[in-house]
Design a protein around this motif. Structure first.
Motif, PDB file in Angstrom:
ATOM      1  N   LYS A 103      -1.174   6.293  -4.344  1.00 14.59           N
ATOM      2  CA  LYS A 103      -2.132   6.431  -3.253  1.00 14.59           C
ATOM      3  C   LYS A 103      -3.537   6.149  -3.757  1.00 14.59           C
ATOM      4  O   LYS A 103      -3.924   6.573  -4.848  1.00 14.59           O
ATOM      5  CB  LYS A 103      -2.067   7.844  -2.678  1.00 14.59           C
ATOM      6  CG  LYS A 103      -2.937   8.059  -1.454  1.00 14.59           C
ATOM      7  CD  LYS A 103      -2.764   9.470  -0.903  1.00 14.59           C
ATOM      8  CE  LYS A 103      -3.650   9.703   0.309  1.00 14.59           C
ATOM      9  NZ  LYS A 103      -3.496  11.075   0.845  1.00 14.59           N
TER      10      LYS A 103
ATOM     11  N   ASP B 139       0.827  -1.202   0.000  1.00 13.15           N
ATOM     12  CA  ASP B 139       0.000   0.000   0.000  1.00 13.15           C
ATOM     13  C   ASP B 139       0.868   1.262   0.000  1.00 13.15           C
ATOM     14  O   ASP B 139       2.103   1.181   0.016  1.00 13.15           O
ATOM     15  CB  ASP B 139      -1.003  -0.009   1.148  1.00 13.15           C
ATOM     16  CG  ASP B 139      -0.368   0.067   2.539  1.00 13.15           C
ATOM     17  OD1 ASP B 139       0.749   0.592   2.670  1.00 13.15           O
ATOM     18  OD2 ASP B 139      -1.019  -0.394   3.504  1.00 13.15           O
ATOM     19  N   SER B 140       0.232   2.422  -0.014  1.00 14.15           N
ATOM     20  CA  SER B 140       0.965   3.677  -0.194  1.00 14.15           C
ATOM     21  C   SER B 140       1.775   4.072   1.032  1.00 14.15           C
ATOM     22  O   SER B 140       2.565   5.017   0.969  1.00 14.15           O
ATOM     23  CB  SER B 140       0.008   4.811  -0.574  1.00 14.15           C
ATOM     24  OG  SER B 140      -0.965   4.999   0.442  1.00 14.15           O
TER      25      SER B 140
ATOM     26  N   GLN C 170       1.997   9.696  -5.761  1.00 14.08           N
ATOM     27  CA  GLN C 170       2.552   8.380  -5.484  1.00 14.08           C
ATOM     28  C   GLN C 170       3.661   8.477  -4.449  1.00 14.08           C
ATOM     29  O   GLN C 170       4.261   9.531  -4.248  1.00 14.08           O
ATOM     30  CB  GLN C 170       3.100   7.743  -6.764  1.00 14.08           C
ATOM     31  CG  GLN C 170       4.257   8.498  -7.393  1.00 14.08           C
ATOM     32  CD  GLN C 170       4.714   7.884  -8.707  1.00 14.08           C
ATOM     33  OE1 GLN C 170       4.052   7.058  -9.282  1.00 14.08           O
ATOM     34  NE2 GLN C 170       5.878   8.301  -9.173  1.00 14.08           N
ATOM     35  N   ARG C 171       3.927   7.372  -3.790  1.00 14.57           N
ATOM     36  CA  ARG C 171       5.037   7.269  -2.863  1.00 14.57           C
ATOM     37  C   ARG C 171       6.147   6.475  -3.535  1.00 14.57           C
ATOM     38  O   ARG C 171       5.887   5.455  -4.199  1.00 14.57           O
ATOM     39  CB  ARG C 171       4.604   6.542  -1.586  1.00 14.57           C
ATOM     40  CG  ARG C 171       3.653   7.318  -0.708  1.00 14.57           C
ATOM     41  CD  ARG C 171       4.329   8.444   0.046  1.00 14.57           C
ATOM     42  NE  ARG C 171       5.488   7.986   0.806  1.00 14.57           N
ATOM     43  CZ  ARG C 171       5.422   7.390   2.004  1.00 14.57           C
ATOM     44  NH1 ARG C 171       4.236   7.202   2.579  1.00 14.57           N
ATOM     45  NH2 ARG C 171       6.523   7.001   2.628  1.00 14.57           N
TER      46      ARG C 171
END
Length: 237
Positions: free
Chosen positions: A129, A59-60, A145-146
């Motif tokens: 995300k 996940d983010s 985004q990460r």
């Protein structure tokens, strides 16, 4: 038909471009079509990798989660594992890795998958995300985004290759997801330096694409094909 020669894909990459991000297949259904795979959840909720029948979501926040059968996806790829010994690799970057597997597989005009296990001196991944309705476009989500980095990490890289002529239906060229053995990092791969590893290859003679015809939004959408390739290049490559 030998199911081990089939790569199964739900949805098209093109449907993500305008933001058709509703989940239209469940993980339980996807796993009936393969025990290896990649994808993303509804609203692009994390990056998925299925290894030996176990589905993981990064996940983010960077957390790695087991995915339940009712988790839904707008886009995913799966196949039943029948990998064969391919090549050993040392001191190679992502770009050179992609060139190497395309050349040595002699399969540029069909679909194939490569699984690589090894030690990565550096790796960079991204996770978008999760979006909520009204969903943004693919390019817009790529801006939220990460990005994660790791060094000297062992893990598994799952790469799918699609001929460029299928770009839009799938991701033309190579598309890789990663999961560290210790689950400290994973996601869609942006870059890496592989210190040493072993790759196995599986070539497919059949591409099965399943479309979400019960989804009203998809069925009524008017696609602008002139924008698709550019958006995919910006968001996915």
């Amino acid at each position: 038909m030998n199911e081990e020669n089939v790569v199964y894909q739900h949805g098209t990459l093109a449907l993500l471009v305008p933001g058709l991000l509703e989940g239209t297949i469940s993980m339980g259904d996807l796993l009936t079509h393969g025990n290896m795979g990649i994808g993303s959840g509804e609203g692009l909720d994390g990056e998925l990798i299925i290894l030996d029948g176990i589905p993981y979501q990064v996940d983010s926040t960077g957390s790695v989660n087991l995915v339940k059968d009712d988790f839904t996806m707008p886009f995913a790829t799966a196949h039943f594992s029948n990998f064969k010994k391919f090549i050993d690799l040392k001191k190679i970057t992502l770009n050179d890795f992609e060139k190497e597997i395309i050349e040595k597989s002699n399969s540029e005009n069909t679909f194939f998958a490569v699984i690589t296990k090894g030690k990565f001196s550096k790796i960079k991944t991204r996770v978008v995300k999760k979006s909520k309705k009204p969903y943004p476009t693919l390019v817009q989500t790529a801006h939220d985004q990460r990005v994660f980095d790791a060094e000297n990490i062992e893990g598994t890289l799952l790469t799918y290759y699609s001929p460029e002529v299928f770009n839009g239906a799938a991701v033309g060229g190579c598309h890789s997801h990663f999961l560290a053995d210790d689950h400290s990092i994973g996601g869609h791969v942006l870059d890496f330096e592989l210190d040493n590893g072993t790759s196995e290859l599986q070539v497919f003679d059949t591409f099965t694409q399943h479309l979400p015809i019960t989804n009203e939004t998809y069925m009524n959408h008017k696609f602008d094909n002139s924008q698709t390739a550019a958006a995919i290049d910006e968001a996915e490559k």
